[in-house]
Design a protein around this motif. Sequence first.
Motif, short mmCIF file in Angstrom:
data_model
loop_
_atom_site.label_atom_id
_atom_site.label_comp_id
_atom_site.label_asym_id
_atom_site.label_seq_id
_atom_site.Cartn_x
_atom_site.Cartn_y
_atom_site.Cartn_z
N GLU A 226 36.94 -27.55 -54.89
CA GLU A 226 35.65 -28.14 -54.30
C GLU A 226 34.74 -29.00 -55.20
N ASP A 304 32.81 -26.01 -49.41
CA ASP A 304 31.56 -25.69 -50.09
C ASP A 304 31.06 -26.77 -50.82
N SER A 351 28.61 -20.80 -44.71
CA SER A 351 29.82 -20.60 -45.37
C SER A 351 31.01 -21.33 -45.07
N ALA A 352 31.79 -21.15 -46.21
CA ALA A 352 32.93 -22.35 -46.06
C ALA A 352 34.23 -21.41 -46.88
N GLN A 353 35.38 -21.55 -45.92
CA GLN A 353 36.55 -21.12 -46.77
C GLN A 353 37.00 -21.84 -48.04
N PRO A 354 37.58 -20.94 -48.87
CA PRO A 354 37.94 -21.60 -50.23
C PRO A 354 39.18 -22.61 -50.03
N PRO A 356 42.67 -24.35 -50.40
CA PRO A 356 44.08 -23.68 -50.61
C PRO A 356 44.49 -24.08 -52.18
#
Length: 364
Positions: A226, A304, A351-354, A356
């Motif tokens: 990120e 993020d 919110s945000a997904q990490p 990969p």
Amino acid sequence: MSLRMTSVTARLYGPGLPPAGQDVTLRIDGHALRIDAPQRVLPEQGVRLRRVGFDLKGLELAWDDAAGTHALQVLDGSAVENLTRALPATLQSAHSELTRSARKENSGRRLGWAVLGLFLAAPVILLALFLVFADPIAGWIAEQIPIEQERQLGEASFAQMKDDLKLRDDTEAARMLRELGARLTRGSRYTYAFHLADKPEINAFAMPGGIVVVHTGLIRATTRPEELAGVLAHEVQHVELRHSLKSIVKQLGLSALWMFATGDLGSGMAGSAATDLLTLKFSRDAEREADAHGLDTLIRSGIDPQGMPDFFRILAEKAGDAPAALLSTHPQSAEREAALREKLGALPAHSAQPLPWKPWPPVL
């Protein structure tokens, strides 16, 4: 109307006289104009008047007779005033016309000097105007340049530096860089190319047309993907906002105007200083703008956004290792981090997904 008797000192030129002329006394008595030594009377008709002298404030009376052409010149200002007041009626109308013509000539001469002065001052005026309105002027010109030409400019510049970059575009990290870049540039009017350079410096830069180069040293300095995404989003915005193109237009315009004004070709100390100061201000403004737009890009891409200010915290901690040129043209990392966190604090919760890619950093 003539005075009863007026005498003025004059200089007489004509046949039988020295080339430099001879001092005489001109007497005006009623309608008669008489010269003492040599004595003669000017004709009542046929006398011509004209302005003479360096500043054209003198007066000449000229006439012809059997011996040739004669000219009587009065150059002293007060003597000219006395003479003009005492001229016979036969010469008053000629003098009035001469005065009107002189006024027109003086007006034309003043206009000519004004035009010449404006022409000589034009380069300095243009330079000053460009310095004041450089950003909007450069922005307008940049927007007139087609993206294809901008891309060609970027590719030509990239080709010149390519051999010194030690590109590692066949590595796992380079593939990750391209995937992350594609996510951040989805829907862009530009076709991007992301490159990984085997360089230890903490650095990344964007070129006109969509070329972005990231140093391996920058990836090593990050702690999670990120943070790298924050750097890429920032550099992508330099392209989207055409910062590099505007900077080039501004510097070329300033150099051309400086050459026009001084003939210095922008290479002298003053020309270089002016260019450096102009670039410094533009770069600081551009960095802040790219930060703000880059943050919006991260949110829009579902990444993020905290990674961007987090990376500036890392930069602040490593400020002693940053290149002097980078520090001189970029706002301080702590200042940028604070501005970004303030902006994030004002936004609604999200919110945000990490991302990969693990482990981090990838193989470089």
